[in-house]
Motif scaffolding. Structure first.
Motif, PDB file in Angstrom:
ATOM      1  N   LYS A 201     -80.701  46.137  14.134  1.00 58.06           N
ATOM      2  CA  LYS A 201     -81.336  45.848  15.420  1.00 58.06           C
ATOM      3  C   LYS A 201     -82.702  45.158  15.289  1.00 58.06           C
ATOM      4  CE  LYS A 201     -80.922  48.939  18.806  1.00 58.06           C
ATOM      5  NZ  LYS A 201     -81.204  50.086  19.708  1.00 58.06           N
ATOM      6  N   PRO A 202     -83.609  45.649  14.408  1.00 53.64           N
ATOM      7  CA  PRO A 202     -84.925  44.974  14.336  1.00 53.64           C
ATOM      8  C   PRO A 202     -84.810  43.508  13.935  1.00 53.64           C
ATOM      9  CG  PRO A 202     -84.962  47.088  13.173  1.00 53.64           C
ATOM     10  CD  PRO A 202     -83.526  46.810  13.514  1.00 53.64           C
ATOM     11  N   GLN A 203     -83.933  43.215  12.947  1.00 50.54           N
ATOM     12  CA  GLN A 203     -83.765  41.824  12.498  1.00 50.54           C
ATOM     13  C   GLN A 203     -83.223  40.959  13.635  1.00 50.54           C
ATOM     14  OE1 GLN A 203     -82.712  44.471  10.676  1.00 50.54           O
ATOM     15  NE2 GLN A 203     -84.313  44.280   9.127  1.00 50.54           N
ATOM     16  N   ILE A 204     -82.263  41.502  14.372  1.00 50.53           N
ATOM     17  CA  ILE A 204     -81.643  40.736  15.468  1.00 50.53           C
ATOM     18  C   ILE A 204     -82.671  40.442  16.550  1.00 50.53           C
ATOM     19  CG2 ILE A 204     -79.968  40.853  17.342  1.00 50.53           C
ATOM     20  CD1 ILE A 204     -78.242  42.617  15.419  1.00 50.53           C
ATOM     21  N   LEU A 205     -83.396  41.462  16.991  1.00 51.98           N
ATOM     22  CA  LEU A 205     -84.336  41.258  18.102  1.00 51.98           C
ATOM     23  C   LEU A 205     -85.454  40.303  17.696  1.00 51.98           C
ATOM     24  CD1 LEU A 205     -84.442  44.852  19.619  1.00 51.98           C
ATOM     25  CD2 LEU A 205     -83.244  42.843  20.506  1.00 51.98           C
ATOM     26  N   ALA A 206     -85.885  40.372  16.426  1.00 52.55           N
ATOM     27  CA  ALA A 206     -86.953  39.475  15.973  1.00 52.55           C
ATOM     28  C   ALA A 206     -86.488  38.022  15.965  1.00 52.55           C
ATOM     29  CB  ALA A 206     -87.421  39.893  14.578  1.00 52.55           C
ATOM     30  N   ARG A 207     -85.211  37.817  15.705  1.00 54.76           N
ATOM     31  CA  ARG A 207     -84.693  36.447  15.559  1.00 54.76           C
ATOM     32  C   ARG A 207     -83.888  35.986  16.765  1.00 54.76           C
ATOM     33  NH1 ARG A 207     -81.431  36.355  10.108  1.00 54.76           N
ATOM     34  NH2 ARG A 207     -80.823  34.357  11.006  1.00 54.76           N
ATOM     35  N   LEU A 208     -83.901  36.721  17.867  1.00 54.37           N
ATOM     36  CA  LEU A 208     -82.986  36.441  18.966  1.00 54.37           C
ATOM     37  C   LEU A 208     -83.105  35.018  19.530  1.00 54.37           C
ATOM     38  CD1 LEU A 208     -80.638  37.879  20.178  1.00 54.37           C
ATOM     39  CD2 LEU A 208     -82.120  38.789  21.945  1.00 54.37           C
ATOM     40  N   PRO A 209     -84.306  34.487  19.765  1.00 54.10           N
ATOM     41  CA  PRO A 209     -84.370  33.106  20.291  1.00 54.10           C
ATOM     42  C   PRO A 209     -83.688  32.101  19.350  1.00 54.10           C
ATOM     43  CG  PRO A 209     -86.484  34.194  20.514  1.00 54.10           C
ATOM     44  CD  PRO A 209     -85.630  35.103  19.666  1.00 54.10           C
ATOM     45  N   GLN A 210     -83.924  32.261  18.038  1.00 54.05           N
ATOM     46  CA  GLN A 210     -83.300  31.349  17.066  1.00 54.05           C
ATOM     47  C   GLN A 210     -81.790  31.539  17.018  1.00 54.05           C
ATOM     48  OE1 GLN A 210     -82.987  32.745  13.201  1.00 54.05           O
ATOM     49  NE2 GLN A 210     -81.336  31.223  13.139  1.00 54.05           N
ATOM     50  N   LEU A 211     -81.326  32.782  17.100  1.00 55.72           N
ATOM     51  CA  LEU A 211     -79.881  33.047  17.052  1.00 55.72           C
ATOM     52  C   LEU A 211     -79.183  32.465  18.286  1.00 55.72           C
ATOM     53  CD1 LEU A 211     -79.864  36.745  15.754  1.00 55.72           C
ATOM     54  CD2 LEU A 211     -79.468  34.653  14.428  1.00 55.72           C
ATOM     55  N   ALA A 212     -79.812  32.622  19.460  1.00 48.56           N
ATOM     56  CA  ALA A 212     -79.220  32.063  20.687  1.00 48.56           C
ATOM     57  C   ALA A 212     -79.153  30.541  20.590  1.00 48.56           C
ATOM     58  CB  ALA A 212     -80.040  32.486  21.904  1.00 48.56           C
ATOM     59  N   GLU A 213     -80.190  29.946  20.046  1.00 46.97           N
ATOM     60  CA  GLU A 213     -80.200  28.479  19.900  1.00 46.97           C
ATOM     61  C   GLU A 213     -79.092  28.032  18.954  1.00 46.97           C
ATOM     62  OE1 GLU A 213     -81.636  26.000  21.310  1.00 46.97           O
ATOM     63  OE2 GLU A 213     -80.792  24.540  19.918  1.00 46.97           O
ATOM     64  N   GLN A 214     -79.021  28.690  17.792  1.00 46.52           N
ATOM     65  CA  GLN A 214     -78.073  28.240  16.757  1.00 46.52           C
ATOM     66  C   GLN A 214     -76.625  28.498  17.157  1.00 46.52           C
ATOM     67  OE1 GLN A 214     -78.911  29.798  12.880  1.00 46.52           O
ATOM     68  NE2 GLN A 214     -77.165  28.749  11.931  1.00 46.52           N
ATOM     69  N   TYR A 215     -76.353  29.650  17.752  1.00 45.53           N
ATOM     70  CA  TYR A 215     -74.955  30.045  17.962  1.00 45.53           C
ATOM     71  C   TYR A 215     -74.449  29.849  19.391  1.00 45.53           C
ATOM     72  CZ  TYR A 215     -75.369  31.882  13.283  1.00 45.53           C
ATOM     73  OH  TYR A 215     -75.557  31.985  11.933  1.00 45.53           O
ATOM     74  N   LEU A 216     -75.363  29.606  20.341  1.00 42.54           N
ATOM     75  CA  LEU A 216     -74.906  29.382  21.721  1.00 42.54           C
ATOM     76  C   LEU A 216     -75.329  28.013  22.248  1.00 42.54           C
ATOM     77  CD1 LEU A 216     -75.421  32.754  23.652  1.00 42.54           C
ATOM     78  CD2 LEU A 216     -73.274  31.564  23.252  1.00 42.54           C
ATOM     79  N   TYR A 217     -76.643  27.765  22.297  1.00 42.37           N
ATOM     80  CA  TYR A 217     -77.114  26.594  23.036  1.00 42.37           C
ATOM     81  C   TYR A 217     -76.797  25.272  22.348  1.00 42.37           C
ATOM     82  CZ  TYR A 217     -79.410  29.830  26.154  1.00 42.37           C
ATOM     83  OH  TYR A 217     -79.652  30.824  27.046  1.00 42.37           O
ATOM     84  N   ARG A 218     -76.582  25.305  21.043  1.00 43.11           N
ATOM     85  CA  ARG A 218     -76.280  24.069  20.327  1.00 43.11           C
ATOM     86  C   ARG A 218     -74.869  23.551  20.652  1.00 43.11           C
ATOM     87  NH1 ARG A 218     -77.078  24.316  13.949  1.00 43.11           N
ATOM     88  NH2 ARG A 218     -79.237  24.592  14.563  1.00 43.11           N
ATOM     89  N   ILE A 219     -74.037  24.441  21.200  1.00 42.57           N
ATOM     90  CA  ILE A 219     -72.618  24.107  21.391  1.00 42.57           C
ATOM     91  C   ILE A 219     -72.387  23.458  22.747  1.00 42.57           C
ATOM     92  CG2 ILE A 219     -70.338  25.161  21.680  1.00 42.57           C
ATOM     93  CD1 ILE A 219     -71.397  27.263  19.573  1.00 42.57           C
ATOM     94  N   SER A 220     -71.739  22.291  22.722  1.00 42.05           N
ATOM     95  CA  SER A 220     -71.440  21.577  23.959  1.00 42.05           C
ATOM     96  C   SER A 220     -70.185  20.743  23.757  1.00 42.05           C
ATOM     97  CB  SER A 220     -72.615  20.676  24.346  1.00 42.05           C
ATOM     98  OG  SER A 220     -72.798  19.698  23.359  1.00 42.05           O
ATOM     99  N   PRO A 221     -69.550  20.326  24.855  1.00 44.09           N
ATOM    100  CA  PRO A 221     -68.374  19.451  24.706  1.00 44.09           C
ATOM    101  C   PRO A 221     -68.778  18.126  24.072  1.00 44.09           C
ATOM    102  CG  PRO A 221     -68.552  20.289  26.956  1.00 44.09           C
ATOM    103  CD  PRO A 221     -69.832  20.617  26.250  1.00 44.09           C
ATOM    104  N   PRO A 222     -67.835  17.418  23.440  1.00 49.87           N
ATOM    105  CA  PRO A 222     -68.169  16.115  22.893  1.00 49.87           C
ATOM    106  C   PRO A 222     -68.615  15.157  23.990  1.00 49.87           C
ATOM    107  CG  PRO A 222     -65.841  16.662  22.520  1.00 49.87           C
ATOM    108  CD  PRO A 222     -66.441  17.776  23.297  1.00 49.87           C
ATOM    109  N   PRO A 223     -69.414  14.126  23.651  1.00 49.55           N
ATOM    110  CA  PRO A 223     -69.856  13.170  24.666  1.00 49.55           C
ATOM    111  C   PRO A 223     -68.654  12.583  25.415  1.00 49.55           C
ATOM    112  CG  PRO A 223     -70.917  12.737  22.564  1.00 49.55           C
ATOM    113  CD  PRO A 223     -69.873  13.795  22.312  1.00 49.55           C
ATOM    114  N   GLY A 224     -68.796  12.429  26.699  1.00 47.23           N
ATOM    115  CA  GLY A 224     -67.726  11.833  27.488  1.00 47.23           C
ATOM    116  C   GLY A 224     -66.765  12.856  28.065  1.00 47.23           C
TER     117      GLY A 224
END
Ligand SMILES: [Zn+2]
Length: 225
Positions: A201-224
């Motif tokens: 838990k401590p490691q996760i909460l400390a890194r949560l913004p980076q984890l959300a960026e890497q594993y969620l927000y970076r993902i999108s449909p291909p262009p078009g």
């Protein structure tokens, strides 16, 4: 629109039953249409895994963190939890398993698929070789690469996304999953994880913004798409 509880895998109000799995209602309609078209091409597209709850994802995550489930590296070689630092252990789990609350399977819009004409569901391992070259699901995968976008689906874990392991079995229904991603709240996730009995838990909460960026927000449909 999905609620924050639904986005975190805590509420099933958006789901319908489909082929023994639970799936978001609009996704189910689109999948039925895709299945019919695939049938015409000789494929029996079936769901290996649809919706998954927070509790289920938590059990998978904790099982790996506590050495009760196999922990594999990016080329499927077993790792020993005792040899790893907490951060290394967290990174290793996230190669193949989502953080509870941050799995796209919570949304019901994301599905792991296989061709039941080519492989028995009990034999399926969800390993990349099954979907590549001469693998049993490779013809279906090639068909999906060409056709799935017509039905609103895309592969969120494609080869071209750095840092995320390719999952050629995992399709997402963009008309619902893209708004879901936009609504997703990292602070709601932090609150949920804080009150859970998650390992590391401590490691996760400390890194949560980076984890959300890497594993969620970076993902999108291909262009078009
Ligand atoms: Zn998946």
């Amino acid at each position: 629109m999905l609620s924050q509880s639904q986005l975190l895998g805590l509420d099933q109000g958006h789901l319908v039953a489909l082929d023994g799995q639970r799936v978001e209602s609009r996704t189910a309609i689109a999948l039925r249409q895709l299945q019919e078209a695939a049938h015409g091409a000789g494929f029996d597209v079936q769901i290996a895994s649809g919706w998954r709850s927070f509790e289920r994802q938590l059990a998978i995550f904790n099982g790996k963190a506590r050495g009760q489930r196999p922990l594999l590296d990016s080329v499927n070689q077993p790792l020993c939890v005792a040899d790893l630092s907490d951060d290394e252990c967290l990174n290793a789990i996230l190669v193949w398993s989502a953080l509870p609350g941050a799995s796209r399977h919570h949304w019901g819009t994301d599905l792991d698929l296989f061709d039941a004409n080519a492989i028995d569901g009990h034999d399926l391992k969800l390993e990349p070789w099954e979907y590549q070259d001469d693998g049993p699901n490779a013809p279906m995968h090639r068909w999906l690469c060409e056709q799935a976008s017509q039905f609103g689906f895309f592969f969120p874990y494609r080869q071209d996304l750095g840092g995320v392991q390719p999952e050629p079995w995992h399709l997402s229904f963009a008309p619902v999953s893209q708004p879901a991603l936009a609504q997703f709240s990292p602070s709601a996730l932090a609150t949920q994880l804080q009150s859970s009995d998650i390992a590391l838990k401590p490691q996760i909460l400390a890194r949560l913004p980076q984890l959300a960026e890497q594993y969620l927000y970076r993902i999108s449909p291909p262009p078009g798409q």
